[in-house]
Design a protein around this motif. Structure first.
Motif, mmCIF file in Angstrom:
data_model
loop_
_atom_site.group_PDB
_atom_site.id
_atom_site.type_symbol
_atom_site.label_atom_id
_atom_site.label_comp_id
_atom_site.label_asym_id
_atom_site.label_seq_id
_atom_site.Cartn_x
_atom_site.Cartn_y
_atom_site.Cartn_z
ATOM 1 N N VAL A 16 0.838 -1.194 0.000
ATOM 2 C CA VAL A 16 0.000 0.000 0.000
ATOM 3 C C VAL A 16 0.876 1.248 0.000
ATOM 4 N N GLU A 17 0.248 2.361 -0.341
ATOM 5 C CA GLU A 17 0.930 3.641 -0.273
ATOM 6 C C GLU A 17 0.391 4.406 0.927
ATOM 7 N N ALA A 18 1.297 4.980 1.686
ATOM 8 C CA ALA A 18 0.931 5.736 2.884
ATOM 9 C C ALA A 18 1.426 7.165 2.748
ATOM 10 N N GLN A 19 0.678 8.052 3.320
ATOM 11 C CA GLN A 19 1.050 9.452 3.300
ATOM 12 C C GLN A 19 1.918 9.772 4.506
ATOM 13 N N GLU A 20 2.967 10.541 4.288
ATOM 14 C CA GLU A 20 3.821 10.972 5.395
ATOM 15 C C GLU A 20 2.970 11.669 6.449
ATOM 16 N N GLY A 21 3.205 11.327 7.714
ATOM 17 C CA GLY A 21 2.461 11.917 8.810
ATOM 18 C C GLY A 21 1.260 11.091 9.248
ATOM 19 N N SER A 22 0.801 10.181 8.374
ATOM 20 C CA SER A 22 -0.281 9.282 8.776
ATOM 21 C C SER A 22 0.328 8.170 9.621
ATOM 22 N N THR A 23 -0.470 7.188 10.011
ATOM 23 C CA THR A 23 0.070 6.054 10.747
ATOM 24 C C THR A 23 -0.006 4.807 9.873
ATOM 25 N N VAL A 24 0.756 3.809 10.253
ATOM 26 C CA VAL A 24 0.727 2.532 9.544
ATOM 27 C C VAL A 24 -0.684 1.947 9.633
ATOM 28 N N MET A 25 -1.357 2.119 10.764
ATOM 29 C CA MET A 25 -2.731 1.644 10.923
ATOM 30 C C MET A 25 -3.668 2.339 9.941
ATOM 31 N N GLU A 26 -3.552 3.639 9.809
ATOM 32 C CA GLU A 26 -4.406 4.383 8.881
ATOM 33 C C GLU A 26 -4.198 3.911 7.450
ATOM 34 N N ALA A 27 -2.950 3.642 7.088
ATOM 35 C CA ALA A 27 -2.663 3.133 5.742
ATOM 36 C C ALA A 27 -3.340 1.784 5.536
ATOM 37 N N ALA A 28 -3.312 0.929 6.551
ATOM 38 C CA ALA A 28 -3.939 -0.392 6.447
ATOM 39 C C ALA A 28 -5.448 -0.265 6.294
ATOM 40 N N VAL A 29 -6.060 0.544 7.131
ATOM 41 C CA VAL A 29 -7.513 0.707 7.108
ATOM 42 C C VAL A 29 -7.964 1.330 5.786
ATOM 43 N N MET A 30 -7.266 2.367 5.342
ATOM 44 C CA MET A 30 -7.644 3.051 4.093
ATOM 45 C C MET A 30 -7.515 2.138 2.874
ATOM 46 N N GLY A 32 -7.894 -1.295 3.102
ATOM 47 C CA GLY A 32 -8.632 -2.530 3.327
ATOM 48 C C GLY A 32 -7.775 -3.747 3.617
ATOM 49 N N VAL A 33 -6.664 -3.551 4.315
ATOM 50 C CA VAL A 33 -5.799 -4.685 4.662
ATOM 51 C C VAL A 33 -6.519 -5.564 5.687
ATOM 52 N N PRO A 34 -6.748 -6.840 5.362
ATOM 53 C CA PRO A 34 -7.435 -7.726 6.306
ATOM 54 C C PRO A 34 -6.608 -7.945 7.579
ATOM 55 N N GLY A 35 -7.318 -8.040 8.710
ATOM 56 C CA GLY A 35 -6.655 -8.354 9.971
ATOM 57 C C GLY A 35 -6.303 -7.149 10.821
ATOM 58 N N ILE A 36 -6.413 -5.954 10.271
ATOM 59 C CA ILE A 36 -6.177 -4.744 11.055
ATOM 60 C C ILE A 36 -7.549 -4.163 11.378
ATOM 61 N N GLU A 37 -8.038 -4.448 12.586
ATOM 62 C CA GLU A 37 -9.386 -4.044 12.966
ATOM 63 C C GLU A 37 -9.458 -2.588 13.420
ATOM 64 N N ALA A 38 -8.455 -2.135 14.157
ATOM 65 C CA ALA A 38 -8.376 -0.740 14.607
ATOM 66 C C ALA A 38 -9.649 -0.289 15.319
ATOM 67 N N SER A 39 -10.099 -1.065 16.268
ATOM 68 C CA SER A 39 -11.363 -0.799 16.972
ATOM 69 C C SER A 39 -11.407 0.555 17.663
#
Length: 106
Positions: A16-30, A32-39
């Motif tokens: 995936v591509e992530a924006q500088e300043g975001s988090t690794v979790m945000e990149a996963a959620v944005m 649709g990476v399976p397994g990262i629930e981020a409740s």
């Protein structure tokens, strides 16, 4: 953009591509990476964004703070390379980062 590779427990890879300043979790959620629930939405109040940082990247990502360590106690099968992806703020140094998603989230 900064590229991050998530590897699911079954070996499926998601680059995936992530924006500088975001988090690794945000990149996963944005992306649709399976397994990262981020409740908790990234508030470091759960362990549902737990990942294993590839050992080659451990120095770059650093060590968890005390609050993160407390939340990691709730995670499934913690290891030395365990981190909460919500606490990994993306910088250009993360380009190429590889993290593995545990089989289960807490």
């Amino acid at each position: 953009m900064i590229k991050i590779t998530f590897i699911e427990h079954n070996g499926t890879q998601h680059e995936v591509e992530a924006q500088e300043g975001s988090t690794v979790m945000e990149a996963a959620v944005m992306n649709g990476v399976p397994g990262i629930e981020a409740s908790c939405g990234g508030a470091c109040a759960c362990a549902t964004c737990h990942v294993y940082v590839d050992p080659a990247w451990k120095e770059t990502t650093g060590s968890p703070e005390v609050m993160e360590e407390d939340m990691l106690d709730l995670a499934y099968e913690i290891r030395d390379e365990s981190r909460l992806s919500c606490q990994l703020r993306v910088t250009p140094a993360f380009n190429g980062l590889v993290v593995r998603v545990p089989e289960f989230q807490a």
